[in-house]
Design a protein around this motif. Structure first.
Motif, PDB file in Angstrom:
ATOM      1  N   ILE A  59       0.908  -1.115   0.074  1.00 13.27           N
ATOM      2  CA  ILE A  59       0.128  -0.188  -0.058  1.00 13.27           C
ATOM      3  C   ILE A  59       0.890   1.262   0.162  1.00 13.27           C
ATOM      4  O   ILE A  59       0.516   2.407  -0.682  1.00 13.27           O
ATOM      5  N   SER A  60       1.874   1.130   0.702  1.00 13.22           N
ATOM      6  CA  SER A  60       2.749   2.378   0.813  1.00 13.22           C
ATOM      7  C   SER A  60       3.630   2.795  -0.292  1.00 13.22           C
ATOM      8  O   SER A  60       3.865   3.830  -1.045  1.00 13.22           O
ATOM      9  N   LEU A  61       4.050   1.411  -1.228  1.00 10.33           N
ATOM     10  CA  LEU A  61       4.634   1.635  -2.534  1.00 10.33           C
ATOM     11  C   LEU A  61       3.625   2.260  -3.598  1.00 10.33           C
ATOM     12  O   LEU A  61       4.080   3.092  -4.395  1.00 10.33           O
ATOM     13  N   ALA A  62       2.483   1.845  -3.236  1.00 13.18           N
ATOM     14  CA  ALA A  62       1.296   2.278  -4.285  1.00 13.18           C
ATOM     15  C   ALA A  62       1.129   3.778  -4.199  1.00 13.18           C
ATOM     16  O   ALA A  62       0.677   4.634  -5.001  1.00 13.18           O
ATOM     17  N   ARG A  63       0.952   3.958  -2.709  1.00 11.00           N
ATOM     18  CA  ARG A  63       0.494   5.465  -2.634  1.00 11.00           C
ATOM     19  C   ARG A  63       1.734   6.517  -3.119  1.00 11.00           C
ATOM     20  O   ARG A  63       1.197   7.557  -3.212  1.00 11.00           O
ATOM     21  N   PHE A  64       2.756   6.058  -2.873  1.00 12.06           N
ATOM     22  CA  PHE A  64       3.792   7.119  -3.072  1.00 12.06           C
ATOM     23  C   PHE A  64       4.497   6.815  -4.410  1.00 12.06           C
ATOM     24  O   PHE A  64       5.789   7.233  -4.464  1.00 12.06           O
ATOM     25  N   MET A  65       3.909   6.202  -5.511  1.00 12.30           N
ATOM     26  CA  MET A  65       4.509   6.178  -6.845  1.00 12.30           C
ATOM     27  C   MET A  65       4.791   7.432  -7.292  1.00 12.30           C
ATOM     28  O   MET A  65       3.871   8.395  -7.348  1.00 12.30           O
ATOM     29  N   PRO A  66       5.923   7.508  -7.782  1.00 13.85           N
ATOM     30  CA  PRO A  66       6.143   9.163  -8.601  1.00 13.85           C
ATOM     31  C   PRO A  66       5.531   9.047  -9.781  1.00 13.85           C
ATOM     32  O   PRO A  66       5.238   8.057 -10.434  1.00 13.85           O
ATOM     33  N   GLY A  67       5.097  10.360 -10.292  1.00 11.57           N
ATOM     34  CA  GLY A  67       4.665  10.622 -11.913  1.00 11.57           C
ATOM     35  C   GLY A  67       3.182  10.401 -11.593  1.00 11.57           C
ATOM     36  O   GLY A  67       2.451  10.246 -10.798  1.00 11.57           O
ATOM     37  N   ASP A  68       2.598  10.969 -12.758  1.00  8.86           N
ATOM     38  CA  ASP A  68       1.208  10.955 -12.904  1.00  8.86           C
ATOM     39  C   ASP A  68       0.736   9.527 -13.684  1.00  8.86           C
ATOM     40  O   ASP A  68       1.299   9.522 -14.760  1.00  8.86           O
ATOM     41  N   PRO A  69      -0.018   8.841 -13.241  1.00 10.90           N
ATOM     42  CA  PRO A  69      -0.145   7.545 -13.653  1.00 10.90           C
ATOM     43  C   PRO A  69      -1.379   7.722 -15.043  1.00 10.90           C
ATOM     44  O   PRO A  69      -1.163   6.732 -15.830  1.00 10.90           O
ATOM     45  N   SER A  70      -1.892   8.846 -15.277  1.00 11.35           N
ATOM     46  CA  SER A  70      -2.584   9.075 -16.509  1.00 11.35           C
ATOM     47  C   SER A  70      -1.720   9.221 -17.550  1.00 11.35           C
ATOM     48  O   SER A  70      -2.039   9.198 -18.963  1.00 11.35           O
ATOM     49  N   GLY A  71      -0.538   9.462 -17.430  1.00  8.74           N
ATOM     50  CA  GLY A  71       0.534   9.671 -18.632  1.00  8.74           C
ATOM     51  C   GLY A  71       1.468   8.475 -18.958  1.00  8.74           C
ATOM     52  O   GLY A  71       2.104   8.349 -19.675  1.00  8.74           O
ATOM     53  N   ASP A  72       1.012   7.229 -18.221  1.00  7.27           N
ATOM     54  CA  ASP A  72       1.554   5.945 -18.503  1.00  7.27           C
ATOM     55  C   ASP A  72       1.155   5.253 -19.859  1.00  7.27           C
ATOM     56  O   ASP A  72      -0.113   5.609 -20.297  1.00  7.27           O
ATOM     57  N   THR A  73       1.892   4.538 -20.550  1.00 12.93           N
ATOM     58  CA  THR A  73       1.513   4.082 -21.705  1.00 12.93           C
ATOM     59  C   THR A  73       2.142   2.632 -21.836  1.00 12.93           C
ATOM     60  O   THR A  73       3.056   2.214 -20.930  1.00 12.93           O
ATOM     61  N   PHE A  74       1.413   1.778 -22.755  1.00 14.61           N
ATOM     62  CA  PHE A  74       1.855   0.403 -22.932  1.00 14.61           C
ATOM     63  C   PHE A  74       1.878   0.327 -24.389  1.00 14.61           C
ATOM     64  O   PHE A  74       1.121   1.163 -25.313  1.00 14.61           O
ATOM     65  N   ASP A  75       2.342  -0.676 -24.982  1.00 13.86           N
ATOM     66  CA  ASP A  75       2.493  -0.865 -26.507  1.00 13.86           C
ATOM     67  C   ASP A  75       1.549  -2.060 -26.823  1.00 13.86           C
ATOM     68  O   ASP A  75       1.478  -2.933 -26.050  1.00 13.86           O
ATOM     69  N   VAL A  76       0.683  -1.765 -27.739  1.00 17.05           N
ATOM     70  CA  VAL A  76      -0.130  -2.822 -28.451  1.00 17.05           C
ATOM     71  C   VAL A  76       0.371  -3.012 -29.647  1.00 17.05           C
ATOM     72  O   VAL A  76      -0.010  -2.061 -30.554  1.00 17.05           O
ATOM     73  N   GLY A  77       0.821  -3.967 -30.122  1.00 20.59           N
ATOM     74  CA  GLY A  77       1.529  -4.236 -31.335  1.00 20.59           C
ATOM     75  C   GLY A  77       2.449  -3.125 -31.606  1.00 20.59           C
ATOM     76  O   GLY A  77       3.558  -3.023 -30.921  1.00 20.59           O
ATOM     77  N   ASP A  78       2.596  -2.476 -32.684  1.00 19.88           N
ATOM     78  CA  ASP A  78       3.414  -1.399 -33.161  1.00 19.88           C
ATOM     79  C   ASP A  78       3.456  -0.004 -32.544  1.00 19.88           C
ATOM     80  O   ASP A  78       3.983   0.768 -32.702  1.00 19.88           O
ATOM     81  N   GLN A  79       1.978   0.096 -31.753  1.00 23.28           N
ATOM     82  CA  GLN A  79       1.518   1.485 -31.418  1.00 23.28           C
ATOM     83  C   GLN A  79       1.498   1.511 -29.937  1.00 23.28           C
ATOM     84  O   GLN A  79       0.895   0.674 -29.327  1.00 23.28           O
ATOM     85  N   PRO A  80       2.167   2.601 -29.418  1.00 23.39           N
ATOM     86  CA  PRO A  80       1.922   2.771 -28.409  1.00 23.39           C
ATOM     87  C   PRO A  80       0.640   3.522 -27.550  1.00 23.39           C
ATOM     88  O   PRO A  80      -0.016   4.138 -28.467  1.00 23.39           O
ATOM     89  N   THR A  81      -0.012   2.997 -26.637  1.00 20.81           N
ATOM     90  CA  THR A  81      -1.469   3.436 -26.361  1.00 20.81           C
ATOM     91  C   THR A  81      -1.342   3.941 -24.960  1.00 20.81           C
ATOM     92  O   THR A  81      -0.641   3.599 -23.975  1.00 20.81           O
TER      93      THR A  81
END
Length: 123
Positions: A59-81
């Protein structure tokens, strides 16, 4: 994972989310959800404290994760999503008023994924 000790003094890690129950009679036995049993040297209280510390750390690690989670991306095929990984929050269009109705005044789904209220059967 929590680290516990077998009776032969070797240590191993176990996922505490898969522990179904813990017995202490006289040795501490971890009974897993799949039926596996592990006898450990730690006491029942020690295992419970290890599990509580593990969950508090997660819980502590999840609470204090740096950065804005809405900016996270992941790759689907050849396109980052773009995919938000944070908490799901209601948008103003999806918020319901105190009566449970959505902006359209309907209690049902408005196509935006609003929950549908249950009504009793009339059979």
């Amino acid at each position: 994972m929590i680290v516990v000790t077998r009776l032969n003094e070797s240590q191993f890690a176990v996922n505490p989310d898969l522990i179904e129950r813990i017995h202490e009679n006289p040795d501490t036995t971890l009974v897993m959800v799949d039926g596996a049993k592990y006898i450990v040297t730690e006491s029942l209280v020690e295992v419970i404290e290890l599990i509580a510390a593990y969950r508090a750390r997660i819980i502590s690690l999840a609470r204090f994760m740096p950065g804005d989670p809405s900016g996270d991306t992941f790759d689907v095929g050849d396109q980052p999503t773009q995919r938000p990984l944070g908490l799901v929050r209601d948008t103003p269009a999806e918020k319901a008023d105190a009566t449970g109705a959505n902006q359209n005044g309907h209690a049902g789904t408005d196509g935006a994924g609003s929950p549908v209220q249950f009504r009793p059967r009339t059979t």
